[in-house]
Write a protein that holds these residues in place. Sequence first.
Motif, short mmCIF file in Angstrom:
data_model
loop_
_atom_site.label_atom_id
_atom_site.label_comp_id
_atom_site.label_asym_id
_atom_site.label_seq_id
_atom_site.Cartn_x
_atom_site.Cartn_y
_atom_site.Cartn_z
N LEU A 7 6.20 10.04 -11.68
CA LEU A 7 4.92 10.71 -10.97
C LEU A 7 3.69 10.14 -11.86
N ILE A 8 3.50 9.15 -12.41
CA ILE A 8 2.62 8.67 -13.30
C ILE A 8 1.43 8.36 -12.35
N ASN A 9 1.84 7.66 -11.17
CA ASN A 9 0.85 7.41 -10.20
C ASN A 9 0.14 8.35 -9.08
N ASP A 50 12.79 -1.04 -26.08
CA ASP A 50 12.25 -1.16 -27.11
C ASP A 50 10.74 -0.60 -27.34
N LEU A 51 10.82 0.32 -26.41
CA LEU A 51 9.28 1.21 -26.52
C LEU A 51 9.63 2.53 -26.64
N SER A 52 8.50 3.21 -27.17
CA SER A 52 8.57 4.64 -27.43
C SER A 52 8.51 5.28 -26.08
N VAL A 53 8.53 6.65 -25.97
CA VAL A 53 8.49 7.54 -24.77
C VAL A 53 7.01 7.50 -24.38
N TYR A 54 5.99 7.56 -25.14
CA TYR A 54 4.68 7.28 -24.61
C TYR A 54 4.47 6.00 -24.07
N GLU A 55 4.94 5.00 -25.08
CA GLU A 55 4.74 3.67 -24.26
C GLU A 55 5.27 3.28 -23.00
N ASN A 56 6.52 3.67 -22.75
CA ASN A 56 7.00 3.58 -21.56
C ASN A 56 6.36 4.18 -20.21
N LEU A 57 5.65 5.42 -20.61
CA LEU A 57 4.78 5.70 -19.72
C LEU A 57 3.47 5.02 -19.41
N LEU A 58 2.95 4.37 -20.67
CA LEU A 58 1.78 3.71 -20.48
C LEU A 58 1.59 2.45 -19.91
N ILE A 59 3.07 1.70 -20.22
CA ILE A 59 3.13 0.43 -19.84
C ILE A 59 3.30 0.51 -18.31
N TYR A 60 4.07 1.64 -17.67
CA TYR A 60 4.16 1.83 -16.38
C TYR A 60 3.15 2.21 -15.50
N ALA A 61 2.11 3.20 -16.39
CA ALA A 61 0.97 3.44 -15.68
C ALA A 61 -0.12 2.16 -15.39
N SER A 62 0.02 1.08 -16.28
CA SER A 62 -0.90 0.05 -16.06
C SER A 62 -0.57 -0.87 -14.96
N TYR A 63 0.66 -0.69 -14.40
CA TYR A 63 0.89 -1.41 -13.11
C TYR A 63 0.14 -0.74 -12.00
N PHE A 64 -0.26 0.50 -12.05
CA PHE A 64 -1.14 1.14 -10.96
C PHE A 64 -2.63 0.99 -11.13
N GLY A 65 -2.98 0.21 -12.16
CA GLY A 65 -4.57 0.02 -12.36
C GLY A 65 -5.04 0.87 -13.58
N ALA A 66 -6.01 1.61 -13.55
CA ALA A 66 -6.42 2.30 -14.87
C ALA A 66 -5.53 3.20 -15.42
N GLY A 77 0.73 -1.18 0.03
CA GLY A 77 -0.03 0.04 0.11
C GLY A 77 1.00 1.41 0.02
N ILE A 78 2.17 1.19 0.64
CA ILE A 78 3.04 2.39 0.77
C ILE A 78 3.54 2.64 -0.82
N ARG A 79 4.01 1.60 -1.29
CA ARG A 79 4.47 1.80 -2.54
C ARG A 79 3.50 2.38 -3.71
N ARG A 80 2.19 2.09 -3.61
CA ARG A 80 1.25 3.00 -4.36
C ARG A 80 1.19 4.42 -4.14
N LEU A 81 1.60 4.71 -2.92
CA LEU A 81 1.83 6.55 -2.60
C LEU A 81 3.04 7.03 -2.86
N MET A 82 4.03 6.21 -3.42
CA MET A 82 5.42 6.58 -3.73
C MET A 82 5.59 6.62 -5.16
N GLY A 83 6.42 7.52 -5.60
CA GLY A 83 7.08 7.75 -6.89
C GLY A 83 8.61 7.47 -6.85
N VAL A 84 9.09 6.36 -7.20
CA VAL A 84 10.62 6.25 -7.06
C VAL A 84 11.51 6.30 -8.41
N VAL A 85 12.29 7.26 -8.46
CA VAL A 85 13.17 7.37 -9.56
C VAL A 85 14.72 7.03 -9.21
#
Length: 313
Positions: A151-153, A95-111, A78-86
């Motif tokens: 910052l995606i989440n 292998d992915l584009s700039v947009y796809e890197n954000l899209l795939i990573y965002a999917s880890y947090f749900g919608a 639950g804590i990790r969902r409240l954190m952004g880690v760089v």
Amino acid sequence: MMKEQKTLIAARELFKQYDKKVAVNRISFQVDEGEVFGIVGPNGAGKTTTVNMITGKCTIDDGELSIVGKDAKSHDRGIRRLMGVVSQEDSLDPDLSVYENLLIYASYFGAVSKEKINELLEFFDLTQYGDYNVMELSGGMRRRLTLARGLINDPSLLILDEPTTGLDPQVRHDTWDKLLQIKEQGITILLTTHYMEEVTKLCDRVMIMHNGSIVDMDTPRHIVTSRYPADVIEIKFNNGSDFSSLLGSLKEFEFRHEFSSKFGLIIPAKSEDVGAIHKKLIEIDPLSYPVRRPPNLEDAFLAITGTSLQEGE
């Protein structure tokens, strides 16, 4: 009515050991909502281990750690969902584009919010590069993309490990401006760094670690002003005997001194003596290149830890 300040990270007697090596030796500190909190230290100081316990990358041997009011030992998911880690390492998918890197990573947090992705691309000046493969980006642009991904989440807490390592000075300053804008949005930032200028520019408070312990913790400004007057004199010397000889020529003045490697600081007890000491040093040994200047955080760090700040840990 003033808003009550919220504590996002609270550590008490935090302890971590690897085999017989104590990495973090029962440290206590807190990070408050809305601040930029820096952790600095020489190689092996324990700063990376401290951050790893906060992010859940390593277990806590002893002590207490709460993040956003939750026990880090039992609520890590639950804590990790409240954190952004760089992290310091570039972990973008080549292998992915700039947009796809954000899209795939965002999917880890749900919608996935495409609006959020576009908002971050715009904020980090990457909109026109959305279809580019990440390997086509410059180092500074890749770093901005990793910040966007952190910052995606919509985190309450952004954790940065050496955020500007390897960047050229102009890109580093541009990144600092972005981080200050992130702070203005109300996001709390915890960062490790080996750039003292970065600490001075960004941090509300800084924790200096050495050999697994906290040796000082305060605002960058107060760490400097509590130790030094408005001006000090820096001199260059070839060996310890040269430095001692220079100090011996200043017996009519009251001062203390600090030194390391090939440089020394003369710290006058009376501010009115700074000019006279500087003038005399120029007269007796101009090749020591005496420079009158304001003290800085790096001076204090060197005096506190007895070692220079090096990249990595």
